[in-house]
Write a protein that holds these residues in place. Structure first.
Motif, mmCIF file in Angstrom:
data_model
loop_
_atom_site.group_PDB
_atom_site.id
_atom_site.type_symbol
_atom_site.label_atom_id
_atom_site.label_comp_id
_atom_site.label_asym_id
_atom_site.label_seq_id
_atom_site.Cartn_x
_atom_site.Cartn_y
_atom_site.Cartn_z
ATOM 1 N N SER A 83 -26.426 -33.515 -12.516
ATOM 2 C CA SER A 83 -27.210 -32.880 -13.571
ATOM 3 C C SER A 83 -28.622 -32.628 -13.054
ATOM 4 O O SER A 83 -29.225 -33.494 -12.423
ATOM 5 N N ILE A 84 -29.134 -31.416 -13.335
ATOM 6 C CA ILE A 84 -30.452 -31.016 -12.862
ATOM 7 C C ILE A 84 -31.255 -30.512 -14.057
ATOM 8 O O ILE A 84 -30.841 -29.575 -14.737
ATOM 9 N N THR A 85 -32.392 -31.165 -14.328
ATOM 10 C CA THR A 85 -33.221 -30.744 -15.463
ATOM 11 C C THR A 85 -34.676 -30.633 -15.031
ATOM 12 O O THR A 85 -35.184 -31.459 -14.254
ATOM 13 N N ASP A 86 -35.351 -29.584 -15.545
ATOM 14 C CA ASP A 86 -36.780 -29.390 -15.329
ATOM 15 C C ASP A 86 -37.147 -29.502 -13.844
ATOM 16 O O ASP A 86 -38.149 -30.131 -13.476
ATOM 17 N N SER A 87 -36.327 -28.901 -12.994
ATOM 18 C CA SER A 87 -36.520 -28.996 -11.552
ATOM 19 C C SER A 87 -36.501 -27.614 -10.918
ATOM 20 O O SER A 87 -36.076 -26.633 -11.537
ATOM 21 N N GLY A 88 -36.939 -27.546 -9.662
ATOM 22 C CA GLY A 88 -36.946 -26.280 -8.957
ATOM 23 C C GLY A 88 -36.177 -26.351 -7.660
ATOM 24 O O GLY A 88 -36.274 -27.335 -6.922
ATOM 25 N N LEU A 89 -35.379 -25.284 -7.382
ATOM 26 C CA LEU A 89 -34.661 -25.150 -6.119
ATOM 27 C C LEU A 89 -35.107 -23.826 -5.502
ATOM 28 O O LEU A 89 -34.736 -22.753 -5.991
ATOM 29 N N VAL A 90 -35.901 -23.881 -4.437
ATOM 30 C CA VAL A 90 -36.576 -22.696 -3.918
ATOM 31 C C VAL A 90 -36.446 -22.646 -2.392
ATOM 32 O O VAL A 90 -36.632 -23.665 -1.704
ATOM 33 N N ASP A 91 -36.101 -21.455 -1.887
ATOM 34 C CA ASP A 91 -36.112 -21.182 -0.451
ATOM 35 C C ASP A 91 -35.203 -22.109 0.349
ATOM 36 O O ASP A 91 -35.482 -22.444 1.514
ATOM 37 N N ASN A 92 -34.111 -22.552 -0.255
ATOM 38 C CA ASN A 92 -33.111 -23.299 0.494
ATOM 39 C C ASN A 92 -32.133 -22.316 1.143
ATOM 40 O O ASN A 92 -31.889 -21.238 0.617
ATOM 41 N N GLU A 93 -31.552 -22.682 2.272
ATOM 42 C CA GLU A 93 -30.699 -21.760 3.005
ATOM 43 C C GLU A 93 -29.382 -22.414 3.400
ATOM 44 O O GLU A 93 -29.335 -23.596 3.735
ATOM 45 N N ALA A 94 -28.294 -21.601 3.383
ATOM 46 C CA ALA A 94 -26.980 -22.033 3.851
ATOM 47 C C ALA A 94 -26.137 -20.813 4.146
ATOM 48 O O ALA A 94 -26.422 -19.712 3.658
ATOM 49 N N ASP A 95 -25.085 -20.977 4.920
ATOM 50 C CA ASP A 95 -24.139 -19.892 5.123
ATOM 51 C C ASP A 95 -23.412 -19.566 3.822
ATOM 52 O O ASP A 95 -23.065 -18.419 3.558
ATOM 53 N N ASP A 96 -23.222 -20.601 2.988
ATOM 54 C CA ASP A 96 -22.518 -20.419 1.721
ATOM 55 C C ASP A 96 -23.163 -21.339 0.683
ATOM 56 O O ASP A 96 -23.201 -22.560 0.868
ATOM 57 N N GLY A 97 -23.670 -20.780 -0.390
ATOM 58 C CA GLY A 97 -24.337 -21.580 -1.411
ATOM 59 C C GLY A 97 -25.719 -21.989 -0.981
ATOM 60 O O GLY A 97 -25.966 -23.168 -0.673
ATOM 61 N N GLY A 98 -26.648 -21.029 -0.979
ATOM 62 C CA GLY A 98 -27.994 -21.305 -0.485
ATOM 63 C C GLY A 98 -28.658 -22.460 -1.192
ATOM 64 O O GLY A 98 -29.321 -23.284 -0.557
ATOM 65 N N ALA A 99 -28.496 -22.544 -2.521
ATOM 66 C CA ALA A 99 -29.070 -23.657 -3.271
ATOM 67 C C ALA A 99 -28.041 -24.749 -3.508
ATOM 68 O O ALA A 99 -28.262 -25.922 -3.197
ATOM 69 N N ILE A 100 -26.864 -24.357 -4.088
ATOM 70 C CA ILE A 100 -25.854 -25.357 -4.492
ATOM 71 C C ILE A 100 -24.472 -24.856 -4.080
ATOM 72 O O ILE A 100 -24.129 -23.702 -4.265
#
Length: 494
Positions: free
Chosen positions: A470-487
């Motif tokens: 569970s993710i609340t009041d959070s930020g996911l920014v500029d993450n990188e992956a071949d598949d699913g950059g954030a999650i």
């Protein structure tokens, strides 16, 4: 007074001898004695003190065969000139201090050469509620079954102040051994280059290269250094078992153990309290810096850096639990540049350990497989809490969870930053069959990549095996992956 007794450390000898002693009353003032063995014996026989010696310059007194019994208050001052060299014949230590009235106080001298085979206390043994105080004393190159320099038994007390215990050897407790509810206070002193070598014939495994404390004993270090000690088994610097260890403003560095706890080991319902101290550059198979088993660990305002698990897990810290009595609280601490050849580069948690991290910075830790910063598994409902912390630049080289790996556990994260962490899957966090909550946190610039294009999943978070995130009041920014950059999620709830 000199007494010839067997090498077995039986304090009944002291009590039996006391009745036959004829002691001269303590002099009111310090007395100066001849700088030879006769003068040393007379100073002890006269009791009291502080007694000095008429040494024209640096001098050595040699003792042979027997040891000196202390059963009253005796205070000796070598004035920085005196070395007492023990000549084993074939076994001997310098002092046996025993009995409720016994108190040995030493200043400004050196002791070397003691050898007592598999007995305890290569230079000094203290027992029977007695006390020993060492001030500016150098004890080196002594050997024993336990306590190469000093052994403390039977509820006795040892204080070491501005002293140096170095290059001693023993089966257990290269420098100091405590047992039977004894206590040691070590202040502004150095315990270095001692070795716990073990002895399979006597079932000594080689625990506690510097200090060995068992059977409800208590050790306190203040402003001291435990450096370059080694153990054949557990606790390169310090080993505590069913005992209490606390330290303040102390450095545990460059110690090694062949098994667990390169810096220190706490096991079997021990308490370990580290405050304003530095655990650095230690190494062992497991728990390069600190290893605890079924014990309580508290670390506050300290640093755990550059420690290494050379074969298995927990480069900085490894905590394990089997009996469900373990806990850990780590606050305002920097955990950086630690590494493991398997799991948990910074911290490794396995079993029912209830753990809290508050204002902790995991930085630049590395695990060859899982959990570069933190690895948590099978905690059986005991939560791991992470608050107001940072995970930066951690990595899991060949597998998952650059910053954090979680399996079969519950982890609650609040107000925490995950930044610039990396692994093949789950650049920041890997979650499998576990429950993780993330609130008011920031995940940025994390990366999940593999050498094979298209195989890196979940730049920030990777969730599998019915995990719940569970993710609340959070930020996911500029993450990188071949598949699913954030999650990246498979059969899980995010």
């Amino acid at each position: 007074m000199r007494a010839h007794v067997s090498r077995a450390h039986i304090f009944a000898v002291v009590l039996a001898t006391t009745a036959a002693l004829v002691l001269v009353p303590s002099p009111a003032l310090a007395t100066e004695y001849s700088c030879d063995l006769a003068g040393l014996e007379q100073a002890i026989n006269d009791t009291g003190g502080p007694h000095t010696f008429d040494c024209a310059g640096p001098s050595t007194i040699q003792t042979t065969g027997n040891y000196l019994v202390i059963n009253q208050v005796v205070e000796l001052d070598g004035e920085g000139l005196l070395t007492i060299e023990i000549q084993p014949d074939p076994f001997s230590r310098l002092f046996l201090v025993g009995g409720p009235a016994a108190e040995l106080i030493l200043h400004n001298l050196a002791i070397t050469g003691g050898y007592v085979g598999n007995d305890a206390g290569g230079a000094i043994i203290v027992g029977g509620s007695a006390q020993a105080h060492l001030h500016n004393v150098d004890i080196h190159d002594n050997s024993a079954g336990e306590g190469g320099a000093v052994a403390v038994q039977g509820g006795a007390f040892l204080r070491v102040f501005e002293s140096n215990l170095h290059d001693n050897t023993a089966g257990d407790g290269g420098a100091v051994a405590l047992s039977e509810g004894s206590e040691a206070l070590i202040q502004a002193s150095t315990v270095s280059s001692n070795v716990a070598m073990g002895n399979p014939v006597t079932d000594r495994r080689g625990n506690g290269g510097g200090i060995w404390a068992v059977e409800n004993s208590t050790t306190r270090l203040e402003g001291s250094v435990v450096n370059a000690n080694s153990a054949a088994w557990h606790g390169g610097g310090i080993f505590v078992h069913s005992s209490d260890l606390s330290m303040f403003d102390t450095a545990i560095s460059d110690n090694t153990a062949n098994k667990s706890g390169g810096g220190l080991y706490g096991g079997n319902v021990s308490t370990v309290d580290v405050t304003a101290s530095d655990i650095s550059s230690n190494g062992s198979r497991n728990g390069g810096g600190i290893y605890t088993w079924d014990s309580q660990l508290a670390v506050d305002v300290s640093s755990i850096t550059d420690n290494h698990a050379l074969i298995w897990d927990g480069g900085g810290v490894q905590m394990t639990a089997e009996l469900g009595v373990a806990s850990a609280t780590i606050t305002e601490t920097y955990i950086g540049a630690n590494s493991s050849l398997r799991h948990g580069g910074g911290v490794h948690i396995l079993g029912a350990v209830a753990t809290e991290f508050r204002a902790v910075h995991f930085d630049g830790n590395f695990a060859a497989t899982e959990g570069g910063g933190l690895w948590v598994r099978n905690t059986y409902g005991n939560p791991t809490t992470i608050e107001d912390s940072y995970f930066t630049g951690n990595g899991a080289g060949a597998s998952v969870g650059g910053a954090m790996y979680v399996r079969n556990a519950v982890v609650d994260v609040a107000r925490t930053v995950y930044q610039s962490n990396s692994s093949f899957n789950g650049g920041a966090i890997y979650v499998a069959a576990a429950v993780v909550s993330i609130a008011e946190s920031w995940l940025s610039s994390n990366e999940a990549t593999k050498s094979v294009p298209g195989q890196g999943h979940g730049g920030a978070i990777f969730a599998v095996e019915e995990a719940s995130v569970s993710i609340t009041d959070s930020g996911l920014v500029d993450n990188e992956a071949d598949d699913g950059g954030a999650i990246w999620s498979d059969r899980s709830f995010v």
